[in-house]
Write an enzyme that holds these catalytic residues in place. Structure first.
Site, PDB file in Angstrom:
ATOM      1  CB  THR A 190      -0.873  -0.015   1.270  1.00  0.00           C
ATOM      2  OG1 THR A 190      -1.577  -1.006   1.252  1.00  0.00           O
ATOM      3  CG2 THR A 190      -1.789   1.151   1.215  1.00  0.00           C
ATOM      4  CG  ASP A 238       2.601  -9.222   8.342  1.00  0.00           C
ATOM      5  OD1 ASP A 238       2.213 -10.100   9.112  1.00  0.00           O
ATOM      6  OD2 ASP A 238       2.546  -9.053   7.395  1.00  0.00           O
ATOM      7  N   GLY A 280       2.985 -13.432   9.588  1.00  0.00           N
ATOM      8  CA  GLY A 280       4.170 -12.343   9.705  1.00  0.00           C
ATOM      9  C   GLY A 280       4.762 -12.181   8.509  1.00  0.00           C
ATOM     10  CD  GLN A 312      -1.624 -15.678  13.718  1.00  0.00           C
ATOM     11  OE1 GLN A 312      -0.316 -15.412  14.163  1.00  0.00           O
ATOM     12  NE2 GLN A 312      -1.699 -16.477  12.574  1.00  0.00           N
TER      13      GLN A 312
HETATM   14  O1  F6P Z   1       0.281  -8.943   5.697  1.00  0.00           O
HETATM   15  C1  F6P Z   1      -0.482  -9.499   6.835  1.00  0.00           C
HETATM   16  C2  F6P Z   1      -0.947 -11.079   6.486  1.00  0.00           C
HETATM   17  O2  F6P Z   1      -1.763 -11.338   7.409  1.00  0.00           O
HETATM   18  C3  F6P Z   1       0.329 -11.840   6.610  1.00  0.00           C
HETATM   19  O3  F6P Z   1       0.688 -12.019   7.907  1.00  0.00           O
HETATM   20  C4  F6P Z   1       0.195 -13.050   5.865  1.00  0.00           C
HETATM   21  O4  F6P Z   1       1.203 -13.749   5.254  1.00  0.00           O
HETATM   22  C5  F6P Z   1      -0.691 -12.265   4.672  1.00  0.00           C
HETATM   23  O5  F6P Z   1      -1.342 -11.323   5.470  1.00  0.00           O
HETATM   24  C6  F6P Z   1      -1.984 -13.317   4.333  1.00  0.00           C
HETATM   25  O6  F6P Z   1      -2.342 -12.419   3.107  1.00  0.00           O
HETATM   26  P1  F6P Z   1      -4.142 -12.877   2.664  1.00  0.00           P
HETATM   27  O7  F6P Z   1      -5.128 -12.538   3.619  1.00  0.00           O
HETATM   28  O8  F6P Z   1      -4.360 -12.416   1.309  1.00  0.00           O
HETATM   29  O9  F6P Z   1      -4.087 -14.532   2.811  1.00  0.00           O
END
Ligand code: F6P
Length: 357
Positions: A114, A136, A179, A283
């Protein structure tokens, strides 16, 4: 009259609403002369002109609400210069909507990807103020992002729950923590939850060292071992591969994630039962913790102050316990990794935690 566009982009996290509320309350408390244009689902809303006018009532009662009232989506930066399926120039479309609505600025809440797009819009001449969100905590230029502490709480809860069952059954348990490419969340949740072994991307692990740490515990009489494994954890062998070789190897991967691979390798070497728990997107869910509510409100409020002063081109961040404005060009495109030499890692090692190195 100030006309402010606002959007939340990328993976959501806790306290996005608290941060937006902080911006809007601060500005509305100072003046009635303000219009808020909420773009829906991240940059998509700005590209396609999908927005909602937001009033005072929209920001009431959302301090404790998880997710984002605007919705979010991922618009990969690497594709931002590529036309969409109908040939639309996305960057030109965003500029067009900004000028058509006669906006004074955009408030953009997001993480790494972003921020790259936010900086591009700044370079294209738009007034932009950003806020650092992500569980993260990997955004450069700020010691802390909002969402992080809430995610630490949830991941810690998961490890706490595993602790009691691990103790009853005398097994090895792995909790896989989110993370992305960094270990902030795993390290903090791992330490808070009393994990015995913590594997993070910044310290590639040697499976033999991991197994030795488990065996040493068993020799000392511990019936169980808990590993907190970052989703981005990587073995020493894989870390030594080139990007291309690693990509090739991952194409043929057998396990759904690194934790399952570590589990299989431990089972094979020790004969012990290993169980894997993946709390995953929980999380990022639920209400922000009190710390994040306060933190995001403070960042939002300072962003509101910048907007009232007409100071643009900054991310509002947090450094050395102070809220600071960080130039967007400094933030964009950089990841904040954990240093293997960080004192927190040395302290964790002194506590007996193994990093598998
Ligand atoms: O950047 C936040 C996050 O939750 C990371 O910890 C994780 O790797 C990713 O996004 C997961 O992405 P998505 O929601 O697109 O599966």
């Amino acid at each position: 009259m100030k006309r402010i566009g606002m959007l939340t982009s990328g993976g959501d996290c806790q306290a996005l609403n608290a941060a937006m509320r902080g911006v809007v309350k601060t500005i509305m408390n100072a003046s009635d002369e303000v219009e808020i244009y909420g773009f829906l689902e991240g940059y998509k809303g700005l590209i396609y002109g999908n927005f909602r006018m937001l009033g005072h009532a929209d920001f009431s009662g959302i301090l404790t609400k998880g997710g984002t009232i605007l919705g979010s989506s991922r618009t990969p930066f690497k594709l931002i210069r590529e036309p969409d399926e109908n040939g639309l120039d996305k960057v030109e479309a965003m500029k067009h909507n900004y000028y058509k609505l006669n906006l004074d600025c955009l408030v953009i809440l997001g993480g790494n990807g972003t921020h790259k797009t936010a900086n591009l819009l700044r370079k294209e001449g738009l007034n932009v103020v950003t806020l650092p969100k992500t569980i993260d905590n990997d955004l450069w230029g700020t010691d802390m992002t909002f969402g992080f502490q809430s995610a630490v709480d949830i991941a810690t809860d998961a490890i706490d729950c595993i602790h009691t069952t691990a103790a009853s059954h005398g097994r090895v348990f792995i909790v896989e923590v989110m993370g992305h490419k960094v270990g902030w969340l795993t390290l903090n949740a791992g330490m808070a939850g009393g994990a015995d072994i913590i594997l993070i991307p910044e310290i590639p692990y040697d499976i033999d060292k991991v197994v030795s740490a488990i065996e040493a515990r068993h020799k000392r009489g511990s019936r169980f071992t808990i590993l907190a494994v970052a989703e981005g954890a990587i073995s020493k062998e894989d870390a030594a591969l080139s990007k291309k070789e690693l990509k090739e190897k991952q194409k043929n991967k057998v396990y759904p994630s690194v934790s399952y691979q570590v589990a299989a390798e431990i089972e094979e070497r020790t004969g012990s039962e290993v169980r894997v728990t993946v709390p995953g997107h929980t999380q990022r869910g639920g209400s922000p913790c009190p710390y994040d509510r306060v933190f995001a409100s403070r960042l939002g409020s300072e962003a509101g102050k910048l907007i009232m002063k007409g100071e643009y081109g900054f991310m509002v961040g947090y450094r050395n316990r102070e809220i600071v404005k960080v130039p967007l060009e400094d933030v964009a495109g950089k990841l904040k990794y954990l240093s293997p030499d960080a004192s927190i890692i040395q302290e964790a090692k002194m506590l007996g935690i193994s990093f598998g190195d």
